[in-house]
Design a protein around this motif. Structure first.
Motif, short mmCIF file in Angstrom:
data_model
loop_
_atom_site.label_atom_id
_atom_site.label_comp_id
_atom_site.label_asym_id
_atom_site.label_seq_id
_atom_site.Cartn_x
_atom_site.Cartn_y
_atom_site.Cartn_z
N SER A 94 0.84 -1.05 0.21
CA SER A 94 0.13 0.13 -0.06
C SER A 94 0.91 1.34 0.16
O SER A 94 0.28 2.27 -0.36
CB SER A 94 -0.91 -0.03 1.29
OG SER A 94 -0.31 0.05 2.45
N GLU A 95 2.08 1.22 0.34
CA GLU A 95 2.95 2.08 0.18
C GLU A 95 3.88 1.87 -0.99
O GLU A 95 4.43 0.92 -1.37
CB GLU A 95 4.01 2.34 1.39
CG GLU A 95 5.08 3.46 1.30
CD GLU A 95 5.70 3.59 2.41
OE1 GLU A 95 6.44 4.78 2.56
OE2 GLU A 95 5.91 2.82 3.22
N LEU A 96 3.98 3.18 -1.91
CA LEU A 96 4.74 2.99 -3.25
C LEU A 96 5.90 3.70 -3.36
O LEU A 96 5.99 4.61 -2.76
CB LEU A 96 3.74 3.33 -4.63
CG LEU A 96 4.40 3.26 -5.57
CD1 LEU A 96 4.76 2.08 -6.17
CD2 LEU A 96 3.34 3.97 -6.81
N VAL A 97 7.01 2.89 -3.56
CA VAL A 97 8.47 3.76 -3.73
C VAL A 97 8.89 3.37 -4.99
O VAL A 97 8.95 2.41 -5.63
CB VAL A 97 9.38 3.31 -2.54
CG1 VAL A 97 10.57 3.68 -2.67
CG2 VAL A 97 8.53 3.11 -1.19
N ILE A 98 9.35 4.69 -5.54
CA ILE A 98 10.11 4.54 -6.97
C ILE A 98 11.24 5.48 -6.85
O ILE A 98 11.19 6.73 -6.92
CB ILE A 98 9.09 5.10 -8.13
CG1 ILE A 98 7.60 4.34 -8.20
CG2 ILE A 98 9.79 5.05 -9.48
CD1 ILE A 98 6.77 4.90 -9.22
N ALA A 128 8.44 -0.49 -6.02
CA ALA A 128 8.17 -1.39 -4.87
C ALA A 128 7.43 -0.94 -3.82
O ALA A 128 6.93 0.33 -3.60
CB ALA A 128 9.82 -1.65 -4.41
N CYS A 129 7.24 -2.02 -2.85
CA CYS A 129 6.60 -1.64 -1.37
C CYS A 129 7.67 -1.00 -0.56
O CYS A 129 8.63 -0.84 -1.04
CB CYS A 129 6.01 -2.93 -1.00
SG CYS A 129 7.35 -3.94 -0.32
N GLY A 130 6.95 -0.39 0.39
CA GLY A 130 7.53 0.52 1.28
C GLY A 130 8.66 -0.21 2.00
O GLY A 130 9.76 0.08 2.48
N MET A 131 8.58 -1.77 2.27
CA MET A 131 9.61 -2.55 2.78
C MET A 131 10.66 -3.16 1.49
O MET A 131 11.67 -3.83 1.78
CB MET A 131 8.99 -3.58 3.42
CG MET A 131 8.18 -3.20 4.62
SD MET A 131 7.26 -4.39 5.43
CE MET A 131 8.34 -5.54 6.01
#
Length: 141
Positions: A94-98, A128-131
């Motif tokens: 649910s957390e998006l990281v680019i 990716a996800c936040g993790m």
């Protein structure tokens, strides 16, 4: 002594049998044997973004910690608009990281999250996800 040897031999046979049924097969995955493979082990062909009014658009669904599609093909020097939408069980995705775009945001559970950018060079952009456990790729061609 004879009984001990019999138990040791039977234990060794049992261990080999377990290994034979659970060891990875050169034709497939894990304990399936044969050519059957899990979905995540198969190389996924990238989905092409659609052109809408001069913008490359695609929607990526996030469910059970996975992205679908997990690979999007876009063309460089043309605007891109990716919409990330949450499924019922997004997990840490649910957390998006680019990182390449310096983007980090929690995906809006109702509207989704739109990421807009114009890629200037060819290559892969990872999301990716936040993790960092689940990931996908934007392939710039």
């Amino acid at each position: 002594m004879k009984r001990q040897i019999t138990i040791i031999v039977l234990g060794g046979i049992a261990a080999l049998s377990i290994y034979a049924f659970t060891a990875p097969s050169p034709q497939g995955c894990g304990n399936h044997g044969g050519a059957m493979q899990h979905e995540e082990h198969q190389a996924q062909k990238p989905s092409k973004a659609k052109i809408v009014k001069g913008v490359q658009v695609a929607t990526i669904k996030v469910d059970s910690g996975k992205y679908s599609p997990s690979s999007i093909a876009v063309v460089r020097d043309k605007p891109v608009e990716l919409t990330f939408k949450l499924g019922r069980k997004p997990g840490c995705a649910s957390e998006l990281v680019i990182e390449d775009l310096k983007f980090r945001e929690t995906i809006d559970p109702k509207k989704g999250t739109i990421v807009k950018f114009t890629p200037s060079k060819e290559g892969a952009i990872k999301f990716a996800c936040g993790m960092g456990m689940q990931s996908g790729t934007i392939i710039v061609q």
